[in-house]
Design an enzyme around this catalytic site. Structure first.
Site, PDB file in Angstrom:
ATOM      1  N   ARG A  37       0.817  -1.213   0.000  1.00 28.11           N
ATOM      2  CA  ARG A  37       0.000   0.000   0.000  1.00 28.11           C
ATOM      3  C   ARG A  37       0.849   1.260   0.000  1.00 28.11           C
ATOM      4  NH1 ARG A  37      -3.644  -1.891   5.026  1.00 28.11           N
ATOM      5  NH2 ARG A  37      -1.592  -2.721   5.555  1.00 28.11           N
ATOM      6  N   GLY A  73       0.484  -8.567   8.537  1.00 27.65           N
ATOM      7  CA  GLY A  73       0.102  -8.694   9.938  1.00 27.65           C
ATOM      8  C   GLY A  73       0.121  -7.351  10.630  1.00 27.65           C
ATOM      9  N   TYR A 124      -6.039 -13.227  19.265  1.00 27.78           N
ATOM     10  CA  TYR A 124      -4.988 -13.127  18.247  1.00 27.78           C
ATOM     11  C   TYR A 124      -4.668 -14.506  17.664  1.00 27.78           C
ATOM     12  CZ  TYR A 124      -0.433 -12.035  16.144  1.00 27.78           C
ATOM     13  OH  TYR A 124       0.621 -11.888  15.280  1.00 27.78           O
ATOM     14  N   LYS A 128      -5.316 -16.217  13.766  1.00 29.35           N
ATOM     15  CA  LYS A 128      -4.242 -16.866  13.012  1.00 29.35           C
ATOM     16  C   LYS A 128      -4.594 -18.325  12.722  1.00 29.35           C
ATOM     17  CE  LYS A 128      -1.331 -13.386  12.893  1.00 29.35           C
ATOM     18  NZ  LYS A 128      -0.991 -12.719  11.618  1.00 29.35           N
ATOM     19  N   ARG A 159       6.352  -0.681  19.867  1.00 26.67           N
ATOM     20  CA  ARG A 159       5.320  -1.542  20.410  1.00 26.67           C
ATOM     21  C   ARG A 159       5.693  -1.882  21.848  1.00 26.67           C
ATOM     22  NH1 ARG A 159       3.836  -5.852  15.520  1.00 26.67           N
ATOM     23  NH2 ARG A 159       3.313  -4.288  13.935  1.00 26.67           N
TER      24      ARG A 159
END
Length: 281
Positions: A37, A73, A124, A128, A159
């Protein structure tokens, strides 16, 4: 140089960035296409970048390649909602895999998570796990599922949860032995390298799952024969001509250079032969 082509989606993330760089530097690959993107910072002569909106991705956007590497992800926090999170981590990889199948791409390698399980108590891991199940049901020619533990490396975005996790696992590493060894953190660059090793050298099977402890040990084959040949080539003492000649060698040498033995005798012309012209009788 090889003639392989690769497609990478999720090329701007931690693992994807390292993967693209390693693919471009690998002699087996002549072409690396990134579908993203936004344009990655990395540039290379082999690299082609296609800026696309994954919501409107079409079959023509994906050309044939030998491998499709999927590193897509995000996190729930960065996504902002469960809906967006599932779109990035579930819907996009599945849609891209479907297009790749139509294009005849024989091998897809996708990163999920160590605890991926469709029935997991953790959201999460559950997403997956759902992705893995859906990809298996899609019936790809070959599917390699990459399940790394906590990824470490230099990220662009901070993070907090990962930073805390990295510090905890760093101090706990000596205690993570036996079955717990699979929980050790792993370098994103090693995951990227392992994916290439899997693509080039692993046994072809319809579906293969690679846990984190397996990824750590994967590496390119060592070129032992090449080093041996190099050592032999530069072994000057071995290739040096001897100063003395043994008796057998002397005999062979005499045969070769004995010019008298193999002397060609002169041609003899009969002097008594008379030649007449055609007009003479």
């Amino acid at each position: 140089m090889g003639m392989r082509a690769a497609i990478v989606v999720g090329a701007t993330g931690l693992t994807g960035t390292s993967l693209v760089a390693q693919l471009c530097e690998n002699d087996e690959y002549i072409s690396v296409t990134v579908i993203a993107r936004q344009k990655p910072a990395f540039e290379h002569a082999k690299l082609e970048v296609k800026i696309r909106n994954f919501d409107t991705l079409e079959e023509n956007d994906i050309e044939f390649a030998h491998e499709l590497y999927c590193c897509l992800g995000t996190t729930k926090k960065k996504a902002g909602s469960r809906e967006v999170f599932e779109k990035v981590d579930f819907e996009y990889p599945l849609a891209i895999a479907s297009l790749a199948k139509k294009r005849g791409i024989p091998h897809m390698l996708v990163i999920t998570a160590m605890g991926a399980n469709a029935n997991s108590l953790f959201y999460y891991n559950r997403v997956k796990g759902k992705l893995e199940h859906a990809l298996k049901e899609l019936g790809l020619q070959r599917l390699s599922i990459i399940r790394p533990s906590l990824l470490i490396g230099a990220r662009k975005d901070f993070r907090f949860g990962e930073k805390v996790g990295q510090k905890v696992l760093k101090f706990a590493k000596p205690l993570l032995v036996g079955p717990l060894k699979r929980s050790r953190a792993i370098e994103a660059s090693q995951v990227a390298k392992a994916m290439i090793v899997i693509a080039l050298y692993s046994k072809e099977q319809p579906v293969t799952i690679y846990p984190s402890q397996k990824l750590v040990s994967l590496d390119f084959p060592k070129l032992k024969d090449e080093q041996a040949s190099r050592d032999n080539y530069f072994n000057w003492e071995k290739n040096k001509l001897p100063n003395t000649i043994d008796e057998d060698s002397k005999v062979n040498r005499d045969v070769i250079i004995n010019r008298d033995k193999f002397k060609v005798t002169e041609s003899v012309v009969d002097k008594e032969v008379n030649f007449k012209r055609r007009d003479e009788k």
